[in-house]
Design an enzyme around this catalytic site. Structure first.
Site, PDB file in Angstrom:
ATOM      1  N   GLY A   6       0.823  -1.214   0.000  1.00 28.39           N
ATOM      2  CA  GLY A   6       0.000   0.000   0.000  1.00 28.39           C
ATOM      3  C   GLY A   6       0.852   1.258   0.000  1.00 28.39           C
ATOM      4  O   GLY A   6       2.088   1.207  -0.087  1.00 28.39           O
ATOM      5  N   THR A  64      -9.537   0.344   3.719  1.00 30.43           N
ATOM      6  CA  THR A  64      -9.377   1.800   3.746  1.00 30.43           C
ATOM      7  C   THR A  64     -10.399   2.547   2.873  1.00 30.43           C
ATOM      8  O   THR A  64     -10.337   3.767   2.779  1.00 30.43           O
ATOM      9  CB  THR A  64      -7.947   2.178   3.290  1.00 30.43           C
ATOM     10  OG1 THR A  64      -7.717   1.631   1.974  1.00 30.43           O
ATOM     11  CG2 THR A  64      -6.907   1.604   4.232  1.00 30.43           C
ATOM     12  N   TYR A 126     -16.094   3.532   9.218  1.00 32.57           N
ATOM     13  CA  TYR A 126     -14.620   3.517   9.150  1.00 32.57           C
ATOM     14  C   TYR A 126     -14.044   4.177  10.409  1.00 32.57           C
ATOM     15  O   TYR A 126     -13.187   3.607  11.093  1.00 32.57           O
ATOM     16  CB  TYR A 126     -14.181   4.252   7.884  1.00 32.57           C
ATOM     17  CG  TYR A 126     -12.694   4.498   7.733  1.00 32.57           C
ATOM     18  CD1 TYR A 126     -11.825   3.468   7.393  1.00 32.57           C
ATOM     19  CD2 TYR A 126     -12.164   5.778   7.906  1.00 32.57           C
ATOM     20  CE1 TYR A 126     -10.460   3.704   7.243  1.00 32.57           C
ATOM     21  CE2 TYR A 126     -10.806   6.028   7.754  1.00 32.57           C
ATOM     22  CZ  TYR A 126      -9.964   4.988   7.420  1.00 32.57           C
ATOM     23  OH  TYR A 126      -8.610   5.229   7.275  1.00 32.57           O
ATOM     24  N   LYS A 130     -11.920   2.396  13.535  1.00 33.29           N
ATOM     25  CA  LYS A 130     -10.572   2.885  13.849  1.00 33.29           C
ATOM     26  C   LYS A 130     -10.479   3.323  15.307  1.00 33.29           C
ATOM     27  O   LYS A 130      -9.486   3.072  15.986  1.00 33.29           O
ATOM     28  CB  LYS A 130     -10.215   4.056  12.929  1.00 33.29           C
ATOM     29  CG  LYS A 130      -9.899   3.638  11.508  1.00 33.29           C
ATOM     30  CD  LYS A 130      -8.545   2.958  11.451  1.00 33.29           C
ATOM     31  CE  LYS A 130      -8.029   2.832  10.044  1.00 33.29           C
ATOM     32  NZ  LYS A 130      -6.756   2.099   9.996  1.00 33.29           N
TER      33      LYS A 130
HETATM   34  N1  LIG Z   1      -4.428   7.245   2.931  1.00 28.65           N
HETATM   35  C1  LIG Z   1      -4.940   8.104   3.806  1.00 28.65           C
HETATM   36  O1  LIG Z   1      -5.274   9.251   3.462  1.00 28.65           O
HETATM   37  C2  LIG Z   1      -5.091   7.694   5.240  1.00 28.65           C
HETATM   38  C3  LIG Z   1      -5.615   8.621   6.153  1.00 28.65           C
HETATM   39  C4  LIG Z   1      -5.763   8.237   7.477  1.00 28.65           C
HETATM   40  C5  LIG Z   1      -5.406   6.970   7.879  1.00 28.65           C
HETATM   41  N2  LIG Z   1      -4.929   6.084   6.981  1.00 28.65           N
HETATM   42  C6  LIG Z   1      -4.595   4.722   7.444  1.00 28.65           C
HETATM   43  O2  LIG Z   1      -3.242   4.453   7.143  1.00 28.65           O
HETATM   44  C7  LIG Z   1      -3.085   3.069   6.804  1.00 28.65           C
HETATM   45  C8  LIG Z   1      -2.390   2.955   5.455  1.00 28.65           C
HETATM   46  O3  LIG Z   1      -3.144   3.682   4.487  1.00 28.65           O
HETATM   47  P1  LIG Z   1      -2.776   3.593   2.939  1.00 28.65           P
HETATM   48  O4  LIG Z   1      -3.392   4.760   2.271  1.00 28.65           O
HETATM   49  O5  LIG Z   1      -1.328   3.327   2.782  1.00 28.65           O
HETATM   50  O6  LIG Z   1      -3.606   2.290   2.540  1.00 28.65           O
HETATM   51  P2  LIG Z   1      -3.608   1.462   1.177  1.00 28.65           P
HETATM   52  O7  LIG Z   1      -2.742   2.103   0.157  1.00 28.65           O
HETATM   53  O8  LIG Z   1      -5.042   1.192   0.864  1.00 28.65           O
HETATM   54  O9  LIG Z   1      -2.887   0.089   1.604  1.00 28.65           O
HETATM   55  C9  LIG Z   1      -3.504  -0.811   2.434  1.00 28.65           C
HETATM   56  C10 LIG Z   1      -2.593  -1.999   2.591  1.00 28.65           C
HETATM   57  O10 LIG Z   1      -3.256  -2.979   3.407  1.00 28.65           O
HETATM   58  C11 LIG Z   1      -3.188  -4.230   2.748  1.00 28.65           C
HETATM   59  N3  LIG Z   1      -4.331  -5.043   3.158  1.00 28.65           N
HETATM   60  C12 LIG Z   1      -5.630  -4.854   2.850  1.00 28.65           C
HETATM   61  N4  LIG Z   1      -6.380  -5.839   3.380  1.00 28.65           N
HETATM   62  C13 LIG Z   1      -5.526  -6.648   4.056  1.00 28.65           C
HETATM   63  C14 LIG Z   1      -5.686  -7.843   4.792  1.00 28.65           C
HETATM   64  N5  LIG Z   1      -6.892  -8.425   4.973  1.00 28.65           N
HETATM   65  N6  LIG Z   1      -4.589  -8.432   5.330  1.00 28.65           N
HETATM   66  C15 LIG Z   1      -3.356  -7.874   5.168  1.00 28.65           C
HETATM   67  N7  LIG Z   1      -3.143  -6.755   4.468  1.00 28.65           N
HETATM   68  C16 LIG Z   1      -4.216  -6.137   3.925  1.00 28.65           C
HETATM   69  C17 LIG Z   1      -3.198  -3.894   1.275  1.00 28.65           C
HETATM   70  O11 LIG Z   1      -2.717  -4.980   0.515  1.00 28.65           O
HETATM   71  P3  LIG Z   1      -3.100  -5.170  -1.065  1.00 28.65           P
HETATM   72  O12 LIG Z   1      -3.128  -3.798  -1.663  1.00 28.65           O
HETATM   73  O13 LIG Z   1      -1.995  -6.041  -1.555  1.00 28.65           O
HETATM   74  O14 LIG Z   1      -4.437  -5.835  -1.095  1.00 28.65           O
HETATM   75  C18 LIG Z   1      -2.250  -2.708   1.270  1.00 28.65           C
HETATM   76  O15 LIG Z   1      -0.914  -3.158   1.329  1.00 28.65           O
HETATM   77  C19 LIG Z   1      -4.490   2.456   6.829  1.00 28.65           C
HETATM   78  O16 LIG Z   1      -4.677   1.839   8.080  1.00 28.65           O
HETATM   79  C20 LIG Z   1      -5.414   3.663   6.720  1.00 28.65           C
HETATM   80  O17 LIG Z   1      -6.645   3.439   7.345  1.00 28.65           O
HETATM   81  C21 LIG Z   1      -4.750   6.413   5.667  1.00 28.65           C
END
Ligand SMILES: NC(=O)c1ccc[n+]([C@@H]2O[C@H](COP(=O)([O-])OP(=O)(O)OC[C@H]3O[C@@H](n4cnc5c(N)ncnc54)[C@H](OP(=O)(O)O)[C@@H]3O)[C@@H](O)[C@H]2O)c1
Length: 295
Positions: A6, A64, A126, A130
């Site tokens: 991710g 997410t 969501y 969290k």
């Molecule tokens: N992006 C934002 O703006 C934002 C804001 C606030 C908080 N966050 C939090 O920060 C964290 C990372 O965000 P991100 O944007 O980097 O997320 P992302 O790009 O959607 O990546 C999510 C990752 O989790 C993996 N994943 C999904 N389901 C899974 C499962 N059942 N078992 C193991 N791995 C799993 C995905 O793998 P695959 O892709 O290989 O399926 C991917 O590697 C998340 O917890 C999110 O809630 C993000």
């Protein structure tokens, strides 16, 4: 790093390796070279974590997609609360520390940007999942857990999903991009979020820390900042009130995070939007991320 395929996970991998740490990463559905497959919901996942015996398990994973969580609250709770809790217990059992990521969606969006001590009140599934994860992890792990809240993460990434890529995909075809005019938060540059998190861990920090960019803007400002940095016509980013957009989950409008605690611990870690976008272009040129602009 569970969720290394991710956005944040990819940068955790890169920064950890560059800082000399021995690191293993996983993907769930999007295979990438060098990553192991791990589904956090698999009954064997806790064993996998115990067998690795890592000093630190980073968990930038989960379900997410905010509107998807609203449609399937059970999946939202499993993926964003129960699964990380199970793997956090396994981490603790093997003597490690656990690092997870939360969101400004734990707040109701009446008065953002928010500090770590402000009252929570999530509006959607969501955010509720969290918040429950934050509480259970804190209760069970105490000073063995670090919870990083962040928001509006953008920047170079291999899957090309984040908002900056959405802006580019629309504008390079001359299409209008409609974004909410009344949703506010802090654009947070992904590589900086990852590096700040690692430095917090290296310092032995635990508890709750907000890690977000320095500017508090609405989505139009965010989208136009991205467009400007890449030389696109920024007037194609058009603001529409949230009420007219028909998004599946209610959104906190005046969201966002204040990162004064981080600033006190690690001054100057988080770049603003213009500097983040300049680095984005540089990273793409160096072949470190998917190229959205043909540069
Ligand atoms: N992006 C934002 O703006 C934002 C804001 C606030 C908080 N966050 C939090 O920060 C964290 C990372 O965000 P991100 O944007 O980097 O997320 P992302 O790009 O959607 O990546 C999510 C990752 O989790 C993996 N994943 C999904 N389901 C899974 C499962 N059942 N078992 C193991 N791995 C799993 C995905 O793998 P695959 O892709 O290989 O399926 C991917 O590697 C998340 O917890 C999110 O809630 C993000």
């Amino acid at each position: 790093v569970i969720g290394a395929s991710g956005q944040i996970g990819g940068w955790l991998m890169r920064h950890l390796a560059e800082r000399g740490h021995d690191v293993v990463g996983t993907y769930a559905t999007v295979a990438q070279p060098g990553l192991e497959r791990l589904n956090a919901g698999d009954p064997e996942a806790a064993n996998w974590v115990r067998q690795r015996g890592a000093d630190v398990v980073f968990y930038p994973a989960g379900f997410t997609w905010v509107d998807g969580c609203e449609r399937d609250p059970a999946k939202a709770r499993a993926a964003n609360c129960l699964e990380p809790l199970t793997l956090a217990r396994a981490t603790l059992a093997s003597g490690g520390r656990f690092v997870t990521f939360s969101t400004d969606y734990v707040f109701d969006g009446a008065r953002g940007p928010y500090g770590e001590g402000d009252a929570v009140g999530p509006l959607n599934e969501y955010g509720r999942a969290k918040l429950e994860a934050e509480r259970l992890l804190t209760e069970e792990l105490g000073d063995r857990v670090l919870i990083v809240r962040t928001c509006w993460v953008y920047g170079p990434e291999w899957q090309g999903k984040n908002f900056a890529y959405q802006v580019v995909r629309a504008l390079r075809e001359g299409k209008i991009l409609r974004v909410p005019s009344d949703q506010w938060a802090n654009p947070s540059y992904g590589p900086d979020v990852a590096e700040a998190t690692i430095r917090l861990v290296e310092r032995g920090e635990s508890g709750l820390v907000h890690v977000a960019g320095p500017e508090h803007v609405d989505r139009v400002g965010f989208g136009r900042g991205v467009a400007r940095a890449l030389g696109f016509d920024e007037s194609l980013v058009v603001g529409v009130p949230t009420a007219e957009l028909g998004q599946g989950a209610p959104r906190p409008l005046r969201g966002g995070l204040r990162s004064e605690k981080l600033e006190g611990l690690l001054p100057g870690m988080m770049r603003g939007l213009a500097a983040g976008m300049a680095d984005f272009v540089e990273q793409v040129r160096r072949g470190r991320a998917r190229d959205p602009i043909g540069c």
